[in-house]
Scaffold this motif. Structure first.
Motif, PDB file in Angstrom:
ATOM      1  N   ASN A 227      59.152  58.358  71.441  1.00  0.00           N
ATOM      2  CA  ASN A 227      59.330  56.726  71.066  1.00  0.00           C
ATOM      3  C   ASN A 227      59.734  57.160  69.410  1.00  0.00           C
ATOM      4  O   ASN A 227      59.234  57.448  68.188  1.00  0.00           O
TER       5      ASN A 227
ATOM      6  N   TYR B  77      59.513  53.723  67.780  1.00  0.00           N
ATOM      7  CA  TYR B  77      58.803  52.986  66.639  1.00  0.00           C
ATOM      8  C   TYR B  77      57.648  54.458  66.130  1.00  0.00           C
ATOM      9  O   TYR B  77      56.965  55.081  65.965  1.00  0.00           O
TER      10      TYR B  77
ATOM     11  N   LYS C 275      49.324  46.793  66.830  1.00  0.00           N
ATOM     12  CA  LYS C 275      49.800  45.470  68.137  1.00  0.00           C
ATOM     13  C   LYS C 275      48.334  45.777  67.840  1.00  0.00           C
ATOM     14  O   LYS C 275      47.860  44.792  68.724  1.00  0.00           O
TER      15      LYS C 275
ATOM     16  N   VAL D  50      50.091  42.891  77.066  1.00  0.00           N
ATOM     17  CA  VAL D  50      51.733  42.295  78.075  1.00  0.00           C
ATOM     18  C   VAL D  50      51.651  41.826  76.406  1.00  0.00           C
ATOM     19  O   VAL D  50      53.137  41.999  76.003  1.00  0.00           O
ATOM     20  N   GLU D  51      51.260  41.019  75.514  1.00  0.00           N
ATOM     21  CA  GLU D  51      50.938  40.585  74.586  1.00  0.00           C
ATOM     22  C   GLU D  51      51.968  41.839  73.039  1.00  0.00           C
ATOM     23  O   GLU D  51      52.461  41.378  71.907  1.00  0.00           O
TER      24      GLU D  51
ATOM     25  N   HIS E 293      52.284  45.181  73.729  1.00  0.00           N
ATOM     26  CA  HIS E 293      54.095  45.466  73.996  1.00  0.00           C
ATOM     27  C   HIS E 293      52.690  46.716  75.087  1.00  0.00           C
ATOM     28  O   HIS E 293      54.043  47.906  74.741  1.00  0.00           O
TER      29      HIS E 293
ATOM     30  N   SER F 189      51.398  48.985  78.480  1.00  0.00           N
ATOM     31  CA  SER F 189      50.997  48.842  79.850  1.00  0.00           C
ATOM     32  C   SER F 189      49.673  48.310  79.849  1.00  0.00           C
ATOM     33  O   SER F 189      48.886  48.679  78.278  1.00  0.00           O
TER      34      SER F 189
END
Length: 147
Positions: free
Chosen positions: A2, A4, A12, A35-36, A38, A40
């Motif tokens: 990843n 990020y 988030k 979903v918002e 990001h 699952s």
């Protein structure tokens, strides 16, 4: 791997928690929040639980029940109104969850709160904690209400 940084994902999760705090009375769908954010759905639930020690659903339930207990302290609101105002659609499921959390049904909780408030109002000296009085050198007999 990843690319990020961890802080990105943590922000988030915090944003999702703040959304739940703000919109607890709405019909919140964990999948849409995931979903918002990001994630699952299952990764979001796992990350939320790792961060806050409970699942998003359990966190939402706790927020709703705590708000309900505050609202029930008002004599002007009914249990049904409280139920619907904190986001529950079923009075029976709300009452069951409330009783499981607080040990008594919402109506009994409301009645006990009002009885205590009336007692404090009518005989305030009876509600001074013994440890406080003892610390001040007061005797319990000093607390007899004079009529």
């Amino acid at each position: 791997m990843n690319s990020y940084p961890k802080e990105y994902f943590y922000k988030k999760i915090v944003a999702a928690k703040l959304y739940i705090d703000k919109c607890y009375a709405e019909n919140i769908d964990v999948e849409n929040i995931a979903v918002e954010a990001h994630f699952s759905k299952f990764d979001f639930i796992r990350q939320f639980k790792n961060t806050y020690g409970r699942t998003p659903y359990n966190y939402l339930k706790q927020i709703r029940l705590n708000k309900a207990s505050e609202l029930l302290k008002s004599p002007e609101i009914t249990v049904s109104e409280v139920c619907f105002s904190v986001g529950y659609d079923s009075l029976s499921s709300f009452s069951g969850l409330f009783k499981k959390e607080f040990g008594i049904p919402p109506k009994e909780f409301q009645n006990k709160h009002h009885q205590r408030a009336e007692s404090i109002s009518s005989k305030p000296l009876n509600h001074i904690p013994g440890c406080f009085a003892e610390n001040k050198g007061w005797k319990k007999s000093n607390f007899e209400e004079v009529e």
